[in-house]
Design a protein around this motif. Sequence first.
Motif, PDB file in Angstrom:
ATOM      1  N   GLY A   1      47.721  16.369 -18.132  1.00 12.72           N
ATOM      2  CA  GLY A   1      47.421  16.881 -16.793  1.00 12.72           C
ATOM      3  C   GLY A   1      46.264  16.115 -16.195  1.00 12.72           C
ATOM      4  O   GLY A   1      45.833  15.089 -16.724  1.00 12.72           O
ATOM      5  N   TYR A   2      45.775  16.604 -15.088  1.00 19.04           N
ATOM      6  CA  TYR A   2      44.652  15.934 -14.433  1.00 19.04           C
ATOM      7  C   TYR A   2      43.384  16.103 -15.260  1.00 19.04           C
ATOM      8  O   TYR A   2      43.207  17.100 -15.954  1.00 19.04           O
ATOM      9  CB  TYR A   2      44.441  16.524 -13.030  1.00 19.04           C
ATOM     10  CG  TYR A   2      45.648  16.420 -12.150  1.00 19.04           C
ATOM     11  CD1 TYR A   2      46.369  15.235 -12.063  1.00 19.04           C
ATOM     12  CD2 TYR A   2      46.085  17.506 -11.413  1.00 19.04           C
ATOM     13  CE1 TYR A   2      47.493  15.142 -11.242  1.00 19.04           C
ATOM     14  CE2 TYR A   2      47.202  17.425 -10.597  1.00 19.04           C
ATOM     15  CZ  TYR A   2      47.906  16.238 -10.518  1.00 19.04           C
ATOM     16  OH  TYR A   2      49.010  16.150  -9.714  1.00 19.04           O
ATOM     17  N   ASP A   3      42.510  15.140 -15.151  1.00 17.53           N
ATOM     18  CA  ASP A   3      41.281  15.167 -15.938  1.00 17.53           C
ATOM     19  C   ASP A   3      40.253  16.091 -15.297  1.00 17.53           C
ATOM     20  O   ASP A   3      39.297  15.649 -14.672  1.00 17.53           O
ATOM     21  CB  ASP A   3      40.738  13.743 -16.075  1.00 17.53           C
ATOM     22  CG  ASP A   3      39.468  13.705 -16.907  1.00 17.53           C
ATOM     23  OD1 ASP A   3      39.168  14.714 -17.581  1.00 17.53           O
ATOM     24  OD2 ASP A   3      38.774  12.680 -16.874  1.00 17.53           O
ATOM     25  N   LEU A   4      40.456  17.386 -15.465  1.00 21.57           N
ATOM     26  CA  LEU A   4      39.552  18.360 -14.846  1.00 21.57           C
ATOM     27  C   LEU A   4      38.185  18.355 -15.531  1.00 21.57           C
ATOM     28  O   LEU A   4      37.165  18.623 -14.897  1.00 21.57           O
ATOM     29  CB  LEU A   4      40.162  19.762 -14.879  1.00 21.57           C
ATOM     30  CG  LEU A   4      41.478  19.935 -14.120  1.00 21.57           C
ATOM     31  CD1 LEU A   4      41.883  21.408 -14.108  1.00 21.57           C
ATOM     32  CD2 LEU A   4      41.381  19.413 -12.693  1.00 21.57           C
ATOM     33  N   ILE A   5      38.162  18.054 -16.829  1.00 20.07           N
ATOM     34  CA  ILE A   5      36.866  17.979 -17.509  1.00 20.07           C
ATOM     35  C   ILE A   5      36.016  16.886 -16.861  1.00 20.07           C
ATOM     36  O   ILE A   5      34.828  17.072 -16.593  1.00 20.07           O
ATOM     37  CB  ILE A   5      37.061  17.703 -19.009  1.00 20.07           C
ATOM     38  CG1 ILE A   5      37.753  18.898 -19.671  1.00 20.07           C
ATOM     39  CG2 ILE A   5      35.719  17.420 -19.687  1.00 20.07           C
ATOM     40  CD1 ILE A   5      38.096  18.674 -21.132  1.00 20.07           C
ATOM     41  N   GLY A   6      36.646  15.754 -16.587  1.00 19.56           N
ATOM     42  CA  GLY A   6      35.942  14.666 -15.918  1.00 19.56           C
ATOM     43  C   GLY A   6      35.514  15.055 -14.513  1.00 19.56           C
ATOM     44  O   GLY A   6      34.453  14.649 -14.034  1.00 19.56           O
ATOM     45  N   LEU A   7      36.345  15.846 -13.862  1.00 20.01           N
ATOM     46  CA  LEU A   7      36.029  16.284 -12.501  1.00 20.01           C
ATOM     47  C   LEU A   7      34.808  17.210 -12.502  1.00 20.01           C
ATOM     48  O   LEU A   7      33.936  17.115 -11.648  1.00 20.01           O
ATOM     49  CB  LEU A   7      37.238  17.025 -11.919  1.00 20.01           C
ATOM     50  CG  LEU A   7      37.197  17.343 -10.435  1.00 20.01           C
ATOM     51  CD1 LEU A   7      37.331  16.071  -9.614  1.00 20.01           C
ATOM     52  CD2 LEU A   7      38.318  18.314 -10.071  1.00 20.01           C
TER      53      LEU A   7
ATOM     54  N   GLY B   1      38.546   9.156 -11.945  1.00 16.95           N
ATOM     55  CA  GLY B   1      38.995   9.754 -13.200  1.00 16.95           C
ATOM     56  C   GLY B   1      40.152  10.717 -12.979  1.00 16.95           C
ATOM     57  O   GLY B   1      41.052  10.829 -13.813  1.00 16.95           O
ATOM     58  N   LEU B   2      40.124  11.399 -11.850  1.00 14.57           N
ATOM     59  CA  LEU B   2      41.185  12.363 -11.542  1.00 14.57           C
ATOM     60  C   LEU B   2      42.507  11.637 -11.302  1.00 14.57           C
ATOM     61  O   LEU B   2      43.570  12.076 -11.750  1.00 14.57           O
ATOM     62  CB  LEU B   2      40.797  13.153 -10.289  1.00 14.57           C
ATOM     63  CG  LEU B   2      41.646  14.355  -9.932  1.00 14.57           C
ATOM     64  CD1 LEU B   2      41.432  15.466 -10.946  1.00 14.57           C
ATOM     65  CD2 LEU B   2      41.321  14.849  -8.542  1.00 14.57           C
ATOM     66  N   ILE B   3      42.428  10.509 -10.619  1.00 10.80           N
ATOM     67  CA  ILE B   3      43.646   9.790 -10.253  1.00 10.80           C
ATOM     68  C   ILE B   3      44.205   9.011 -11.447  1.00 10.80           C
ATOM     69  O   ILE B   3      45.421   8.911 -11.613  1.00 10.80           O
ATOM     70  CB  ILE B   3      43.350   8.882  -9.040  1.00 10.80           C
ATOM     71  CG1 ILE B   3      43.253   9.783  -7.799  1.00 10.80           C
ATOM     72  CG2 ILE B   3      44.431   7.817  -8.858  1.00 10.80           C
ATOM     73  CD1 ILE B   3      42.350   9.271  -6.745  1.00 10.80           C
ATOM     74  N   THR B   4      43.287   8.512 -12.295  1.00 12.86           N
ATOM     75  CA  THR B   4      43.755   7.801 -13.480  1.00 12.86           C
ATOM     76  C   THR B   4      44.442   8.804 -14.409  1.00 12.86           C
ATOM     77  O   THR B   4      43.840   9.800 -14.795  1.00 12.86           O
ATOM     78  CB  THR B   4      42.582   7.113 -14.198  1.00 12.86           C
ATOM     79  OG1 THR B   4      41.899   6.285 -13.259  1.00 12.86           O
ATOM     80  CG2 THR B   4      43.074   6.274 -15.359  1.00 12.86           C
ATOM     81  N   GLY B   5      45.699   8.558 -14.708  1.00 12.77           N
ATOM     82  CA  GLY B   5      46.451   9.495 -15.536  1.00 12.77           C
ATOM     83  C   GLY B   5      47.166  10.564 -14.750  1.00 12.77           C
ATOM     84  O   GLY B   5      47.725  11.485 -15.333  1.00 12.77           O
ATOM     85  N   SER B   6      47.173  10.461 -13.420  1.00 13.42           N
ATOM     86  CA  SER B   6      47.825  11.497 -12.623  1.00 13.42           C
ATOM     87  C   SER B   6      49.307  11.191 -12.394  1.00 13.42           C
ATOM     88  O   SER B   6      49.981  11.888 -11.645  1.00 13.42           O
ATOM     89  CB  SER B   6      47.097  11.701 -11.296  1.00 13.42           C
ATOM     90  OG  SER B   6      47.139  10.535 -10.519  1.00 13.42           O
TER      91      SER B   6
ATOM     92  N   THR C   1      29.768  12.137 -19.454  1.00 12.97           N
ATOM     93  CA  THR C   1      31.215  12.349 -19.314  1.00 12.97           C
ATOM     94  C   THR C   1      32.015  11.683 -20.431  1.00 12.97           C
ATOM     95  O   THR C   1      33.107  12.124 -20.765  1.00 12.97           O
ATOM     96  CB  THR C   1      31.706  11.885 -17.917  1.00 12.97           C
ATOM     97  OG1 THR C   1      33.015  12.414 -17.683  1.00 12.97           O
ATOM     98  CG2 THR C   1      31.749  10.371 -17.797  1.00 12.97           C
ATOM     99  N   ASN C   2      31.461  10.641 -21.016  1.00 15.94           N
ATOM    100  CA  ASN C   2      32.159   9.964 -22.115  1.00 15.94           C
ATOM    101  C   ASN C   2      32.046  10.719 -23.437  1.00 15.94           C
ATOM    102  O   ASN C   2      32.604  10.277 -24.447  1.00 15.94           O
ATOM    103  CB  ASN C   2      31.607   8.554 -22.294  1.00 15.94           C
ATOM    104  CG  ASN C   2      31.726   7.723 -21.030  1.00 15.94           C
ATOM    105  OD1 ASN C   2      30.742   7.336 -20.425  1.00 15.94           O
ATOM    106  ND2 ASN C   2      32.946   7.475 -20.608  1.00 15.94           N
ATOM    107  N   HIS C   3      31.329  11.820 -23.445  1.00 15.89           N
ATOM    108  CA  HIS C   3      31.080  12.542 -24.692  1.00 15.89           C
ATOM    109  C   HIS C   3      31.492  14.004 -24.636  1.00 15.89           C
ATOM    110  O   HIS C   3      31.209  14.753 -25.552  1.00 15.89           O
ATOM    111  CB  HIS C   3      29.598  12.407 -25.062  1.00 15.89           C
ATOM    112  CG  HIS C   3      29.169  10.985 -25.251  1.00 15.89           C
ATOM    113  ND1 HIS C   3      29.272  10.339 -26.453  1.00 15.89           N
ATOM    114  CD2 HIS C   3      28.712  10.054 -24.375  1.00 15.89           C
ATOM    115  CE1 HIS C   3      28.865   9.080 -26.311  1.00 15.89           C
ATOM    116  NE2 HIS C   3      28.527   8.881 -25.056  1.00 15.89           N
ATOM    117  N   VAL C   4      32.123  14.409 -23.532  1.00 10.05           N
ATOM    118  CA  VAL C   4      32.540  15.809 -23.382  1.00 10.05           C
ATOM    119  C   VAL C   4      34.015  15.936 -23.734  1.00 10.05           C
ATOM    120  O   VAL C   4      34.855  15.252 -23.156  1.00 10.05           O
ATOM    121  CB  VAL C   4      32.323  16.304 -21.927  1.00 10.05           C
ATOM    122  CG1 VAL C   4      32.700  17.768 -21.813  1.00 10.05           C
ATOM    123  CG2 VAL C   4      30.883  16.093 -21.513  1.00 10.05           C
ATOM    124  N   LEU C   5      34.317  16.800 -24.677  1.00  5.09           N
ATOM    125  CA  LEU C   5      35.700  16.969 -25.130  1.00  5.09           C
ATOM    126  C   LEU C   5      36.313  18.264 -24.639  1.00  5.09           C
ATOM    127  O   LEU C   5      37.534  18.388 -24.597  1.00  5.09           O
ATOM    128  CB  LEU C   5      35.746  16.935 -26.662  1.00  5.09           C
ATOM    129  CG  LEU C   5      35.258  15.643 -27.309  1.00  5.09           C
ATOM    130  CD1 LEU C   5      35.258  15.790 -28.827  1.00  5.09           C
ATOM    131  CD2 LEU C   5      36.147  14.474 -26.898  1.00  5.09           C
TER     132      LEU C   5
END
Lengths: 485, 485
Positions: free
Chosen positions: A198-204, B203-208, A172-176
């Motif tokens: 926005g929300y970190d959907l990539i992380g999700l 991760g979703l909540i951080t930055g929301s 997850t630390n390497h996906v852009l």
Amino acid sequence: MFSNRLQEQEAAGRDPLIGDLLSITGPGSVLYKHEDLVAYECDGYVIHKAKPRAVVFPSSTEEVSRVVKLLYSRKIPFIPRGAGTGLSGGAIPIGGEVLISLVRMKKLLKIDLPNRRAVVQPGYINLKLSNSIAEKGYYYAPDPSSQRSCTIGGNIGENAGGAHCLKYGVTTNHVLGLQMVLPDGEILELGGVPDVPGYDLIGLITGSEGTLGIVTEITVRVLKKPEALKTVGALFDRVEDASHAVSDIISAGIIPAALEMMDQTAIEGVERGNYPVGYPKDLGAVLLIEVDGIAAGIEEQAEQIIAICEKRNVREVRAASSEAERTRWWNNRKQAFGAMGTLSADYIVQDGVIPRSKLPEVLAKIADISNHYGLRIANVFHAGDGNLHPLVLFDARVPGETDKAIKAGSEVLKACADVGGTITGEHGVGIEKKEEMRYVFSEEEIALQLAVRDVFNPENLCNPDKMFPSPSRCVEVKQAAAAAP
Amino acid sequence: MFSNRLQEQEAAGRDPLIGDLLSITGPGSVLYKHEDLVAYECDGYVIHKAKPRAVVFPSSTEEVSRVVKLLYSRKIPFIPRGAGTGLSGGAIPIGGEVLISLVRMKKLLKIDLPNRRAVVQPGYINLKLSNSIAEKGYYYAPDPSSQRSCTIGGNIGENAGGAHCLKYGVTTNHVLGLQMVLPDGEILELGGVPDVPGYDLIGLITGSEGTLGIVTEITVRVLKKPEALKTVGALFDRVEDASHAVSDIISAGIIPAALEMMDQTAIEGVERGNYPVGYPKDLGAVLLIEVDGIAAGIEEQAEQIIAICEKRNVREVRAASSEAERTRWWNNRKQAFGAMGTLSADYIVQDGVIPRSKLPEVLAKIADISNHYGLRIANVFHAGDGNLHPLVLFDARVPGETDKAIKAGSEVLKACADVGGTITGEHGVGIEKKEEMRYVFSEEEIALQLAVRDVFNPENLCNPDKMFPSPSRCVEVKQAAAAAP
């Protein structure tokens, strides 16, 4: 084996779905015969097996989208699959799913070294990326032990780790950026640059184990290879001393690129494997400690690590004398799971995470569990991260032993959760640890996660019933798993 | 000023909500008078102002939960607020919200150095954490320029960055666990260890930006302070040369802890501010390049950086000669936003991100935008990350100039998005950049994000209408913002 046109026509006559899939992905792109499906009954988690309805091999995002739209419209469940190296059964059918294999989507689409990025298809093999940019001095950091065969798409699904995640982080630390096909067949593009608003959907999505959709294109960060590397091997009589050395190294402010440990049983296994190093048989533990960075400071760091080990009763400690020796040490370590086959007919790899300071306590608890069940447990772990891989050795031919091994593995995870740890570091929950999710989540927390899943996958058709326990069913699934041939 | 009991009773008589809030949080914990609310009309984004209905100051998670349950039951919208240093208006009311200030929840709850963790309440000041563990050799990495006053809770909301994020990552890379109050008042615990199974909700909540709930306890990672630091200052005649030096440093495989740039206008501002360094007035750009790590290699890295700058026509380049000088350089840089007040009555800080290789192209485009609107734009940026902070200078007293500044800022973000970049690196979307979300997301993508929001915040009562454009309203909000006093 893929069929010829005539056979395909006959198959389509018997099951129209086969014909419809073939009409999207073309001839020679669907498996449906019993003997072909057997190979897809399980992945790296061999405890549970079930045949898929068919396996389809799309060649493009567009084809994935059309296949998913077809299956969605007929309410037929489906599962994305990479190389099938997953260890928690995330790509194993539960009942009647169509497997969507991404192995034909294996292109390296773009390399952009000035911005340190590469774009790959999901079926692209992890190690190939590093190999393809090595000459220019770059590499891709996440390095699961299966990196010679696992796909980057699968790595996204499991948020894969590896020996070098202590310093460089997990997938997850390497996906852009991601392109994905949602469970209804729509195509979605996410990210492409760091710090997406926005929300970190990539992380999700990273680590969602194929339950939120099918990733069809991945933009990853690539790193400049460190100027210098130094690998220290330290042999200990006692695993406790090795554990203390791990803590001391971290406390000294050193962040090794990798900090790996194997205990006595694990050493016995790897020494019987394909890459023996020649470790003495009576060793209690081996540490591999790798530091990297600019050349100037490396030597001193290695010396500091050696001095720390010496204070902890190390039997023998030194830096690898050559690149060849370093490679031998790493090959030995990276084959650890497979090498367990030399000790035991079967094994389950567990994947617990604990606060580093609890290492001695949890190792003692694992020894208790091993004694209680009369099953050997080998410990291989990313010690720096507190990520344990206890390997429960058993023989499935002995009645009841599979069940005992599953219980022992589950108790190990409970022990991890009980000290404030968790049940998976990098292998995922899959089919294997659905029930163990209760060790770390309340019903309400699981319900919230399921509500998030429903946003993407409201019909639960995309890798259904993975990752989360379903109150009425998880016990039976577990029992069915244990009873499977 | 908080009222006395009698005044509070009178206020409760006029507005029962005030009495109900006071009954939860106790006397002296609610602001409701016009003159008190004025201070809460905006945060660090001063373009839009609106008065909250009241400001309540809970002292515990339990109180936050009870306040939220009360407001939820009455369908009264509410907004969490930290120190109010946010630059995108995330804590500014839109209409009738109750502000829930977390500044009384400012305890450092736990330090666990063996496992490199600390637990804080949301109102705890960012810099205090580093200060409290500095003696033991540790620090907290994310360092926004406002770190002397901003809260860690606010940092979570905005996924705050800082000068040292190039090497160490932004807030999301340092959050291990969260306790939060959901928008219906329920309390949720997430994580506490790395590699939590299930979806990455932390991760979703951080930055929301406070749209998914109110964080009431935060477990963060703390790092060992590097053994050595070296800061190089490089003065360039031309910003292009400085840009090339940035690329060359990264290409050389050096990962500086920080790599900051200021252009001519920015330098003019900081030299008039509270921490002048004495940079020549005719400079085109200044680079601050900090490397850290083990002592052995630092000197050579600094020399390598100096050599790179020399190849790019640097006017003057050298390492800081003392810790005092290093601190002077950093104080000068960190006050950059505030120092713009010496050049201009008003300014808007923008926050675009671009692929590093597009730096010269985008800087030229920003110059065009500046010329077109007749407004000076100073550029201060985290050059290593490609994170630009163009500061659009204007005078709100000149009719139409606020509107022009907003448009110029928006065009700068468009220019970033057009080269494959994005509209915010670390300041968030807030109220400011809702409409600009369309530069990077399609309607469908925004709809998906809103569906995720609905899982947590189905009534849209928790920081309503922030972050995302609402088709029918975003244009008017922007116009209202522009027209605000």
